[in-house]
Every structure is written in structure tokens, then in C-alpha cells.
Design a protein around this motif. Structure first.
Motif, PDB file in Angstrom:
ATOM      1  N   LEU A 249     113.307  56.360  15.959  1.00  0.00           N
ATOM      2  CA  LEU A 249     113.448  56.066  17.384  1.00  0.00           C
ATOM      3  C   LEU A 249     114.458  54.944  17.544  1.00  0.00           C
ATOM      4  N   LEU A 250     115.431  55.165  18.410  1.00  0.00           N
ATOM      5  CA  LEU A 250     116.422  54.145  18.748  1.00  0.00           C
ATOM      6  C   LEU A 250     116.090  53.582  20.123  1.00  0.00           C
ATOM      7  N   PHE A 251     115.991  52.253  20.215  1.00  0.00           N
ATOM      8  CA  PHE A 251     115.689  51.592  21.480  1.00  0.00           C
ATOM      9  C   PHE A 251     116.816  50.647  21.874  1.00  0.00           C
ATOM     10  N   TYR A 252     117.021  50.549  23.184  1.00  0.00           N
ATOM     11  CA  TYR A 252     117.872  49.484  23.718  1.00  0.00           C
ATOM     12  C   TYR A 252     116.944  48.394  24.238  1.00  0.00           C
ATOM     13  N   CYS A 253     117.001  47.224  23.598  1.00  0.00           N
ATOM     14  CA  CYS A 253     116.097  46.137  23.949  1.00  0.00           C
ATOM     15  C   CYS A 253     116.891  44.833  24.047  1.00  0.00           C
ATOM     16  N   PRO A 254     116.984  44.220  25.230  1.00  0.00           N
ATOM     17  CA  PRO A 254     117.703  42.948  25.376  1.00  0.00           C
ATOM     18  C   PRO A 254     117.138  41.888  24.440  1.00  0.00           C
ATOM     19  N   LYS A 255     117.995  40.969  24.026  1.00  0.00           N
ATOM     20  CA  LYS A 255     117.613  39.969  23.031  1.00  0.00           C
ATOM     21  C   LYS A 255     116.378  39.171  23.426  1.00  0.00           C
ATOM     22  N   GLU A 256     116.248  38.871  24.734  1.00  0.00           N
ATOM     23  CA  GLU A 256     115.135  38.029  25.160  1.00  0.00           C
ATOM     24  C   GLU A 256     113.778  38.708  24.987  1.00  0.00           C
ATOM     25  N   HIS A 257     113.770  40.025  24.774  1.00  0.00           N
ATOM     26  CA  HIS A 257     112.511  40.749  24.594  1.00  0.00           C
ATOM     27  C   HIS A 257     112.295  41.202  23.151  1.00  0.00           C
ATOM     28  N   GLN A 258     113.236  40.931  22.269  1.00  0.00           N
ATOM     29  CA  GLN A 258     113.168  41.515  20.933  1.00  0.00           C
ATOM     30  C   GLN A 258     112.042  40.946  20.077  1.00  0.00           C
ATOM     31  N   GLU A 259     111.714  39.685  20.257  1.00  0.00           N
ATOM     32  CA  GLU A 259     110.607  39.122  19.480  1.00  0.00           C
ATOM     33  C   GLU A 259     109.299  39.825  19.835  1.00  0.00           C
ATOM     34  N   ARG A 260     109.080  40.026  21.137  1.00  0.00           N
ATOM     35  CA  ARG A 260     107.870  40.731  21.576  1.00  0.00           C
ATOM     36  C   ARG A 260     107.898  42.184  21.103  1.00  0.00           C
ATOM     37  N   PHE A 261     109.074  42.807  21.175  1.00  0.00           N
ATOM     38  CA  PHE A 261     109.211  44.195  20.739  1.00  0.00           C
ATOM     39  C   PHE A 261     108.867  44.320  19.251  1.00  0.00           C
ATOM     40  N   ARG A 262     109.431  43.446  18.424  1.00  0.00           N
ATOM     41  CA  ARG A 262     109.179  43.523  16.983  1.00  0.00           C
ATOM     42  C   ARG A 262     107.709  43.254  16.662  1.00  0.00           C
ATOM     43  N   HIS A 263     107.088  42.364  17.421  1.00  0.00           N
ATOM     44  CA  HIS A 263     105.656  42.102  17.203  1.00  0.00           C
ATOM     45  C   HIS A 263     104.834  43.348  17.511  1.00  0.00           C
ATOM     46  N   GLU A 264     105.177  44.032  18.582  1.00  0.00           N
ATOM     47  CA  GLU A 264     104.449  45.232  18.987  1.00  0.00           C
ATOM     48  C   GLU A 264     104.680  46.374  17.995  1.00  0.00           C
ATOM     49  N   MET A 265     105.864  46.408  17.403  1.00  0.00           N
ATOM     50  CA  MET A 265     106.232  47.501  16.495  1.00  0.00           C
ATOM     51  C   MET A 265     106.140  47.087  15.028  1.00  0.00           C
ATOM     52  N   HIS A 266     105.360  46.072  14.714  1.00  0.00           N
ATOM     53  CA  HIS A 266     105.350  45.505  13.369  1.00  0.00           C
ATOM     54  C   HIS A 266     104.891  46.500  12.298  1.00  0.00           C
ATOM     55  N   ASN A 267     104.147  47.525  12.696  1.00  0.00           N
ATOM     56  CA  ASN A 267     103.653  48.491  11.705  1.00  0.00           C
ATOM     57  C   ASN A 267     104.666  49.594  11.401  1.00  0.00           C
ATOM     58  N   PHE A 268     105.860  49.514  11.992  1.00  0.00           N
ATOM     59  CA  PHE A 268     106.926  50.471  11.691  1.00  0.00           C
ATOM     60  C   PHE A 268     108.095  49.745  11.028  1.00  0.00           C
ATOM     61  N   MET A 269     108.760  50.441  10.120  1.00  0.00           N
ATOM     62  CA  MET A 269     109.923  49.869   9.453  1.00  0.00           C
ATOM     63  C   MET A 269     111.109  49.800  10.409  1.00  0.00           C
ATOM     64  N   GLU A 270     111.723  48.622  10.532  1.00  0.00           N
ATOM     65  CA  GLU A 270     112.957  48.496  11.302  1.00  0.00           C
ATOM     66  C   GLU A 270     114.135  48.642  10.360  1.00  0.00           C
ATOM     67  N   ILE A 271     115.101  49.453  10.747  1.00  0.00           N
ATOM     68  CA  ILE A 271     116.288  49.700   9.926  1.00  0.00           C
ATOM     69  C   ILE A 271     117.452  48.913  10.506  1.00  0.00           C
ATOM     70  N   LYS A 272     117.934  47.948   9.758  1.00  0.00           N
ATOM     71  CA  LYS A 272     119.088  47.172  10.199  1.00  0.00           C
ATOM     72  C   LYS A 272     120.357  48.012  10.045  1.00  0.00           C
ATOM     73  N   PHE A 273     121.241  47.928  11.012  1.00  0.00           N
ATOM     74  CA  PHE A 273     122.482  48.695  10.925  1.00  0.00           C
ATOM     75  C   PHE A 273     123.596  47.986  11.689  1.00  0.00           C
ATOM     76  N   THR A 274     124.814  48.359  11.384  1.00  0.00           N
ATOM     77  CA  THR A 274     125.978  47.926  12.160  1.00  0.00           C
ATOM     78  C   THR A 274     126.824  49.152  12.474  1.00  0.00           C
ATOM     79  N   PHE A 275     127.660  49.054  13.483  1.00  0.00           N
ATOM     80  CA  PHE A 275     128.526  50.168  13.839  1.00  0.00           C
ATOM     81  C   PHE A 275     129.573  50.386  12.738  1.00  0.00           C
ATOM     82  N   ASP A 276     129.844  51.636  12.469  1.00  0.00           N
ATOM     83  CA  ASP A 276     130.911  52.005  11.546  1.00  0.00           C
ATOM     84  C   ASP A 276     132.125  52.429  12.359  1.00  0.00           C
TER      85      ASP A 276
END
Length: 290
Positions: A249-276
């Protein structure tokens, strides 16, 4: 996706290493359909070919077409042939769609070959037009920073989902939904070029709601629940990548909400990426890095 080709140490045998290992005497004996078609196209024998991926197959990230594009690029480079992005993409489409018979579109092959952020037009005469979407560096960086990718698990059969999707296109309601999805792509490009970065989440959300309405197998109750958790945690929109059914799942989440988002989604693996920005590249030939 990484592809390595090396001469096989013992004559004209062919050794292939992916999730399985094949050692064959003739191209006709290869089980993997893409390997079989690409090596057969160039009659390439006496090679040891290795495929390595960052992510699992069947998870909606375009790994199959990235593999095909990369394999063609590697084989052609091994034979001393230069390949343009258009050449790689069109050959990959020929192999996957026409020769192997996969019921897929052309977007993954062109994305893998060209790289970068593109507006791609697929014309009725089968031609494809790729236009770079040029953004100011700060806008592009903000977009990258606000996109979060989580792995929810599972695998799907893209062929089965896409075949089912093709069967419902005769319905006027489903056809209109797909027309609206096409229009969304154009609207999103214009919005990004105007610097309206926050609109990205809204476009993702509308596109996902339209897509999941096409056939039931695209989403599920579990996927819908995870998606809603992400929205409630501050994401403005998102989508399940690929044909549907599982994966990322790809989400658009503004920076000010990302800490809360990551806390809520802590049981899923987050994949770090950059644009190619470059697409498929040959980085080493013979004894030289390119």
C-alpha cells in the motif's frame, strides 16, 4: 531488480538462477517463460544468468516487467548492443504480452525502461508516448518525502485479476470508471506542475476507490481495513499497488502526521525508497564499470 550474465564454464549449457535454478542443454528446455523467450530471441547459449530482486514477486511492484526489461538490457549489452529506453520497453511488451500471452498492459515495462516521473499515453495504434513530468526540485523532494510504502503481505496472480477485469469492461459502469481513472492521470499531472502537492493524496484516494470498484478481487475486507487505518492516522490518500489482492500500500501522508501514521502501522514493514530518474541501466560490462 539486478541481472548478472557470465559465460558458463562448461560449453554451451545454460544455467539460470532465480527463485529456482535451471541447468539445461538447450534453450527449448528452459521452463521460465521470460528467460526462454529472451534467450531464444538472441539465440544466446553458454551463459550463467542470475536474477536478484529487492522485493518478492507477485506483490504488485512491477517486478515481472522490471525483470524482463533488465534481462533484455543485460543480454543485449552482453552481445555488444546498445539499447534505448524505447527499444527495451517495446521489446519487453512484445515478449510479455504477445509471446508469453500475459493479459497485462504496457505501463510497467515503460516505467522500468524510462525511469523518472512520466505521463505515458497508450494510443489506439499501439504506439506509446512518454512525456517527462518536470517538477521544481523542492516540489519533487516534498512529494518523495510524503509518500510512505508499507508491505501488507500476501501474493496475487496479476494475470487472474487482470483477466477478470477485462471481462467486465463491457459494462458501461465499469467502462466509465476506467475513463475517469484516465482523466485523473491528466488532472494529477497538471496539479503537480502547478505545485499543488497536497492534491496528490486526494487523487490517489479517488483513483483507488474507482479501481477497487472494478472487480471484487482487487481489494478485500482486510485491505480496506488497513487502508482506513492509514487514512485515520493522517494520510490523505493511497492505493494498493499493482493489479490488486495483496502486496504493498502506498500512502500520501504529510510530514506532520507521519509519526502518528507509523505508530498506527507499526505492525507492517515500511519500505524506504527514493525516486529513480534513469530506468534500466547497464552498470558493468566485461571488466569495466560504466
Amino acid at each position: 531488480m539486478y541481472i548478472v550474465i557470465h559465460p558458463f564454464f562448461n560449453g554451451d549449457k545454460i544455467q539460470l538462477k532465480y527463485s529456482k535454478t535451471e541447468l539445461v542443454d538447450h534453450i527449448s528446455n528452459i521452463n521460465h517463460p521470460i528467460f526462454k523467450e529472451v534467450l531464444g530471441m538472441y539465440n544466446l547459449k553458454g551463459v550463467d544468468v542470475n536474477s536478484i530482486a529487492d522485493i518478492p514477486a507477485g506483490t504488485g511492484m512491477g517486478s515481472s516487467s522490471s525483470f524482463t526489461v533488465g534481462l533484455i538490457n543485460a543480454v543485449r549489452a552482453y552481445m555488444g548492443k546498445f539499447s534505448s529506453a524505447e527499444k527495451l520497453a517495446s521489446l519487453a511488451c512484445e515478449i510479455e504480452i504477445n509471446r508469453v500471452g500475459s493479459p497485462i498492459g504496457k505501463q510497467d515495462q515503460y516505467a522500468a525502461a524510462y525511469g523518472g516521473l512520466n505521463y505515458i499515453t497508450f494510443n489506439p495504434d499501439d504506439s506509446v508516448k512518454v512525456e517527462k513530468v518536470l517538477l521544481k526540485s523542492n516540489i519533487k523532494q516534498e512529494l518523495e518525502d510524503n509518500l510512505l510504502l508499507i508491505y501488507i503481505g500476501g501474493k496475487h496472480s496479476a494475470n487472474e485479476i487482470l483477466t477478470e477485469q477485462q471481462q467486465v469492461l463491457g459494462s458501461e459502469e465499469k467502462f466509465q470508471a476506467q475513463k475517469r481513472m484516465v482523466k485523473l492521470a491528466d488532472d494529477l499531472r497538471k496539479s503537480l506542475q502547478q505545485g499543488n502537492i497536497e492534491d496528490f493524496g486526494n487523487f490517489l484516494n479517488e483513483g483507488w476507490q474507482l479501481k477497487r470498484s472494478l472487480v471484487k478481487s482487487i481489494s478485500s475486507d482486510d485491505i480496506d481495513n488497513i487502508y482506513q487505518r492509514g487514512i485515520q492516522a493522517g494520510a490523505l490518500g493511497g492505493k494498493l499497488l499493482g493489479a490488486g489482492g495483496a502486496g504493498f500500500l502506498l500512502f500520501y501522508c504529510p510530514k506532520e502526521h507521519q509519526e502518528r501514521f507509523r505508530h498506527e502501522m507499526h505492525n507492517f514493514m515500511e519500505i524506504k525508497f527514493t525516486f529513480d530518474n534513469f530506468g534500466s541501466q547497464v552498470i558493468y560490462v566485461g571488466d569495466k564499470f560504466i
